[in-house]
Design a protein around this motif. Structure first.
Motif, PDB file in Angstrom:
ATOM      1  N   ALA A  20      47.490  65.726  20.605  1.00 15.82           N
ATOM      2  CA  ALA A  20      47.035  65.706  19.098  1.00 15.82           C
ATOM      3  C   ALA A  20      47.906  64.241  18.650  1.00 15.82           C
ATOM      4  N   GLN A  21      49.190  64.470  18.942  1.00 18.35           N
ATOM      5  CA  GLN A  21      50.178  63.092  18.570  1.00 18.35           C
ATOM      6  C   GLN A  21      49.684  61.952  19.221  1.00 18.35           C
ATOM      7  N   GLN A  22      49.156  62.220  20.575  1.00 20.58           N
ATOM      8  CA  GLN A  22      48.998  60.846  21.530  1.00 20.58           C
ATOM      9  C   GLN A  22      47.649  60.223  20.756  1.00 20.58           C
ATOM     10  N   GLY A  23      46.544  61.088  20.148  1.00 21.97           N
ATOM     11  CA  GLY A  23      45.650  60.553  19.805  1.00 21.97           C
ATOM     12  C   GLY A  23      45.880  59.729  18.486  1.00 21.97           C
ATOM     13  N   GLU A  24      46.779  60.401  17.598  1.00 18.91           N
ATOM     14  CA  GLU A  24      47.124  59.438  16.465  1.00 18.91           C
ATOM     15  C   GLU A  24      47.610  58.020  16.972  1.00 18.91           C
ATOM     16  N   GLY A  25      48.390  58.260  17.891  1.00 20.19           N
ATOM     17  CA  GLY A  25      49.078  56.963  18.499  1.00 20.19           C
ATOM     18  C   GLY A  25      48.366  55.834  18.777  1.00 20.19           C
ATOM     19  N   VAL A  26      46.974  56.401  19.539  1.00 21.32           N
ATOM     20  CA  VAL A  26      45.771  55.546  19.953  1.00 21.32           C
ATOM     21  C   VAL A  26      45.344  54.866  18.846  1.00 21.32           C
ATOM     22  N   ARG A  27      45.177  55.733  17.808  1.00 24.12           N
ATOM     23  CA  ARG A  27      44.642  54.884  16.336  1.00 24.12           C
ATOM     24  C   ARG A  27      45.441  53.681  16.018  1.00 24.12           C
ATOM     25  N   LYS A  28      46.695  54.095  16.124  1.00 22.35           N
ATOM     26  CA  LYS A  28      47.738  53.026  15.443  1.00 22.35           C
ATOM     27  C   LYS A  28      48.103  52.089  16.490  1.00 22.35           C
ATOM     28  N   GLY A  29      47.908  52.367  17.698  1.00 19.84           N
ATOM     29  CA  GLY A  29      48.370  51.035  18.831  1.00 19.84           C
ATOM     30  C   GLY A  29      50.073  51.306  19.084  1.00 19.84           C
ATOM     31  N   ARG A  30      50.462  52.439  18.762  1.00 14.99           N
ATOM     32  CA  ARG A  30      52.176  52.273  18.692  1.00 14.99           C
ATOM     33  C   ARG A  30      52.629  52.152  20.171  1.00 14.99           C
ATOM     34  N   ILE A  31      53.963  51.841  20.194  1.00 10.10           N
ATOM     35  CA  ILE A  31      54.783  51.723  21.237  1.00 10.10           C
ATOM     36  C   ILE A  31      55.671  52.941  21.685  1.00 10.10           C
ATOM     37  N   VAL A  32      55.645  53.583  22.750  1.00  6.59           N
ATOM     38  CA  VAL A  32      56.482  54.674  22.842  1.00  6.59           C
ATOM     39  C   VAL A  32      57.223  54.364  24.058  1.00  6.59           C
ATOM     40  N   ARG A  33      58.689  54.979  24.098  1.00 10.40           N
ATOM     41  CA  ARG A  33      59.384  55.072  25.430  1.00 10.40           C
ATOM     42  C   ARG A  33      59.130  56.242  26.260  1.00 10.40           C
ATOM     43  N   GLU A  34      58.910  57.543  25.695  1.00  9.14           N
ATOM     44  CA  GLU A  34      58.645  58.777  26.395  1.00  9.14           C
ATOM     45  C   GLU A  34      56.961  59.234  26.041  1.00  9.14           C
ATOM     46  N   PRO A  35      56.115  58.712  26.994  1.00  9.19           N
ATOM     47  CA  PRO A  35      54.652  59.023  26.591  1.00  9.19           C
ATOM     48  C   PRO A  35      54.551  60.563  26.882  1.00  9.19           C
ATOM     49  N   LEU A  36      53.707  60.925  25.877  1.00 15.14           N
ATOM     50  CA  LEU A  36      53.130  62.292  26.199  1.00 15.14           C
ATOM     51  C   LEU A  36      52.029  62.298  27.302  1.00 15.14           C
ATOM     52  N   VAL A  37      52.063  62.805  28.338  1.00  8.07           N
ATOM     53  CA  VAL A  37      51.320  62.785  29.472  1.00  8.07           C
ATOM     54  C   VAL A  37      51.273  64.091  30.217  1.00  8.07           C
ATOM     55  N   HIS A  38      50.130  64.354  30.991  1.00  7.42           N
ATOM     56  CA  HIS A  38      49.665  65.509  31.896  1.00  7.42           C
ATOM     57  C   HIS A  38      48.944  64.858  33.023  1.00  7.42           C
ATOM     58  N   ASP A  39      49.632  64.910  34.317  1.00  9.62           N
ATOM     59  CA  ASP A  39      49.031  64.496  35.461  1.00  9.62           C
ATOM     60  C   ASP A  39      48.795  63.112  35.561  1.00  9.62           C
ATOM     61  N   PRO A  40      49.856  62.238  35.087  1.00  9.75           N
ATOM     62  CA  PRO A  40      50.105  60.843  35.367  1.00  9.75           C
ATOM     63  C   PRO A  40      49.415  60.167  36.581  1.00  9.75           C
ATOM     64  N   VAL A  41      48.977  58.810  36.727  1.00  8.53           N
ATOM     65  CA  VAL A  41      48.935  58.088  37.786  1.00  8.53           C
ATOM     66  C   VAL A  41      48.908  56.588  37.015  1.00  8.53           C
ATOM     67  N   MET A  42      49.084  55.794  38.093  1.00  5.67           N
ATOM     68  CA  MET A  42      49.316  54.298  37.585  1.00  5.67           C
ATOM     69  C   MET A  42      48.931  53.318  38.635  1.00  5.67           C
ATOM     70  N   ALA A  43      48.722  52.104  38.042  1.00  6.13           N
ATOM     71  CA  ALA A  43      48.125  51.009  38.951  1.00  6.13           C
ATOM     72  C   ALA A  43      48.991  49.696  38.092  1.00  6.13           C
ATOM     73  N   LYS A  44      49.001  48.646  38.895  1.00  2.49           N
ATOM     74  CA  LYS A  44      49.499  47.426  38.581  1.00  2.49           C
ATOM     75  C   LYS A  44      48.656  46.442  38.626  1.00  2.49           C
ATOM     76  N   GLU A  45      48.354  45.546  37.466  1.00  3.15           N
ATOM     77  CA  GLU A  45      47.524  44.382  37.585  1.00  3.15           C
ATOM     78  C   GLU A  45      48.328  43.057  36.931  1.00  3.15           C
ATOM     79  N   GLY A  46      48.605  42.113  37.593  1.00  2.00           N
ATOM     80  CA  GLY A  46      49.249  41.121  37.259  1.00  2.00           C
ATOM     81  C   GLY A  46      50.621  41.322  37.137  1.00  2.00           C
ATOM     82  N   ASP A  47      51.422  41.191  35.522  1.00  2.00           N
ATOM     83  CA  ASP A  47      52.493  41.676  35.188  1.00  2.00           C
ATOM     84  C   ASP A  47      52.628  42.969  34.404  1.00  2.00           C
ATOM     85  N   THR A  48      51.303  43.552  34.520  1.00  3.07           N
ATOM     86  CA  THR A  48      51.154  44.844  33.510  1.00  3.07           C
ATOM     87  C   THR A  48      50.935  46.119  34.175  1.00  3.07           C
ATOM     88  N   TYR A  49      51.608  47.154  33.878  1.00 13.19           N
ATOM     89  CA  TYR A  49      51.283  48.528  34.524  1.00 13.19           C
ATOM     90  C   TYR A  49      50.582  49.230  33.630  1.00 13.19           C
TER      91      TYR A  49
END
Length: 335
Positions: A20-49
């Motif tokens: 729910a908190q994450q959903g609020e963040g989506v609407r605000k486009g905020r920046i976080v240092r400790e993202p709320l996640v479950h089952d995370p995966v990642m990829a890199k394109e250019g200089d962005t993860y």
């Protein structure tokens, strides 16, 4: 990620509170240092993860430095209709994605299911870029594999690996018959026919062993990482989704062949009760699990989620550099 009927209301409440908190963040486009996640995966394109995780229509984040994360909108604007129609109870809360760049496209795999059932499906979509500002939509191709109540496997928790010959494979599974591996078609949209499933990890087995067979096959969340001539199979043992009462942990085995057998440090096969511990609970997180591993810019990284002790079991990103011991086994610091 196992969704079982044993799930505690405390753990579920903490998990949903995080979303729910994450959903609020989506609407605000905020920046976080400790993202709320479950089952995370990642990829890199250019200089962005780009980080993807369980959430409504698949949660997503981006970062330039692996430290500050911008919360993005869900991958899909609406739940895939084929999944809504075929998986009773699925309404868009999409589990355990995987992301891979392959032959000019980024391929996203995702899990559609409901708590405690193996009526499930793994879907697939592709896009040429991960840039969220691009007008290009994700093209959804539907189900890659489906499981039903009569099947002894659960079609969730996908991970894609390309073998040394360039052939694509998908490992997946949660409880039921354990972790499966299946060859994919070259476009990654379906399993190769005739379909052959390899069981590469299970905690239920017959015959003598120094490790007793489990009455509940508590294994899920496979991830295969290639390093130094081996395929390393990371899996999560025991239970997630109970908040601070969870007891998830990550173990590993390795093989010179993608189809196995995978063995641990003591030579025990992961289909015979084996599995060397990689990471467990620590002073910051309970039940670190559902892991992934990557090689970025000359370094290897290990990521998972863990339930925060300081925040009542909210599920957060666990991200560490991964090194290797003299015998080629992965080392992940809990600190």
């Amino acid at each position: 990620m196992k969704r079982t009927l044993f799930i505690g209301m405390l753990g579920l409440s903490a998990l949903m509170s995080g979303y729910a908190q994450q959903g609020e963040g989506v609407r605000k486009g905020r920046i976080v240092r400790e993202p709320l996640v479950h089952d995370p995966v990642m990829a890199k394109e250019g200089d962005t993860y780009y980080l993807y995780s369980t959430g409504h229509n698949v949660s997503s984040f981006s970062s330039k430095d692996l430290s500050e994360w911008t919360i993005r909108h869900g991958v899909f604007s609406a739940p895939p209709q084929w999944a809504v129609d075929s998986i009773k109870g699925y309404e868009g809360h999409t589990w355990a994605p995987d992301i891979i760049y392959y032959k000019g496209n980024y391929h996203l795999f995702y899990s559609c299911s409901t708590f405690g059932k193996n009526t499930s499906a793994i879907g697939h979509a592709y896009r040429k870029t991960l840039n969220p500002d691009s007008d290009e939509p994700w093209t959804d191709t539907g189900a890659v594999i489906v499981s039903h109540s009569h099947d002894n496997f659960n079609a969730i928790d996908p991970n894609i690996v390309i073998d040394e010959e360039g052939n694509p494979w998908m490992t997946f599974g949660s409880f039921w018959g354990g972790i499966q591996l299946v060859r994919l078609t070259e476009d990654l949209t379906s399993t190769l026919k005739p379909e052959k499933l390899y069981t590469i990890c299970t905690r239920q087995f017959e015959g003598a062993s120094d490790v007793p067979s489990r009455s509940v096959n508590s294994v899920e969340a496979p991830f295969i990482f290639k390093h130094g001539g081996y395929y390393y199979l990371f899996v999560s043992y025991d239970f997630c989704c109970r908040g601070l009462k969870s007891d998830y942990k990550v173990v590993v085995g390795r093989s010179t062949r993608v189809t196995g057998p995978y063995v641990d440090k003591d030579g025990r096969e992961l289909t015979r009760g084996g599995g060397s511990l990689v990471v467990d609970s620590n002073d910051e997180f309970v039940a670190i699990g559902h892991s992934a591993a990557y090689h970025f810019d000359g370094k290897d990284y290990f990521m998972a989620h863990g339930y925060s002790l300081s925040e009542d079991g909210v599920s957060k990103l666990f991200f560490r550099e991964m090194t290797w011991d003299e015998e080629g086994w992965p080392l992940v610091s809990a600190e």
